[in-house]
Design an enzyme around this catalytic site. Structure first.
Site, PDB file in Angstrom:
ATOM      1  N   ASP A  44       0.846  -1.000  -0.018  1.00 46.35           N
ATOM      2  CA  ASP A  44      -0.167   0.019   0.070  1.00 46.35           C
ATOM      3  C   ASP A  44       0.830   1.134  -0.108  1.00 46.35           C
ATOM      4  OD1 ASP A  44      -3.291   0.524   0.898  1.00 46.35           O
ATOM      5  OD2 ASP A  44      -1.764   2.159   1.026  1.00 46.35           O
ATOM      6  N   HIS A  47     -10.091  -5.415  -3.318  1.00 49.24           N
ATOM      7  CA  HIS A  47      -8.714  -5.485  -2.694  1.00 49.24           C
ATOM      8  C   HIS A  47      -8.859  -6.198  -1.227  1.00 49.24           C
ATOM      9  CE1 HIS A  47      -9.728  -1.255  -2.320  1.00 49.24           C
ATOM     10  NE2 HIS A  47      -9.152  -1.269  -1.169  1.00 49.24           N
TER      11      HIS A  47
END
Ligand code: 5GP
Ligand code: ZN
Length: 114
Positions: A30, A100
């Protein structure tokens, strides 16, 4: 899917720190981590969210979660534990509308979530 940031990452049109890839899924860090270890597990195929899951999607999601478990074990995150997050829709806090799963590790997480 046009203008989808995760489709663009899957197509290598924009860069990401990719840890694993096969023909149907991608694992990358991320860009704005909220834990010492923060990864995103995505199908390469555009699926908007957990709101719209076909029978075919459900087996793909099972394989993604199996990979997540293997990845966590390989990196030792299972020793102290980790958290899997899926945000769906506005109240769920979803900001990218390409399915996700977050894998968060490296610190203690509280409950209930904020
Ligand atoms: P959501 O809020 O939809 O559950 O999570 C979306 C996540 O995607 C956020 O944690 C955000 O930091 C991450 N993200 C958004 N844009 C990018 C990007 O361009 N690259 C990467 N690696 N992560 C991104
Ligand atoms: Zn997409």
């Amino acid at each position: 899917m046009e203008n989808c940031i995760f489709c663009k990452i899957a197509e290598r049109k924009i860069p990401a720190n990719i840890l694993f890839e096969n023909e149907e899924m991608l694992v990358f860090r991320d860009v704005n981590p909220v834990a010492p270890e923060h990864f995103l597990f995505i199908p390469k195929r555009h699926i908007e969210s957990m709101d719209i899951i076909s029978g075919e999607d459900s087996s793909l999601i099972g394989r993604i979660l199996k990979k997540l478990s293997e990845f966590a074990n390989e990196n030792g995150y299972n020793k102290k534990g980790y958290r899997i997050v899926n945000n769906m829709g506005e109240d769920g806090g979803q900001t990218v509308f390409h399915l996700h799963f977050h894998l968060l590790a490296g610190r203690q997480f509280s409950w209930p979530p904020g």
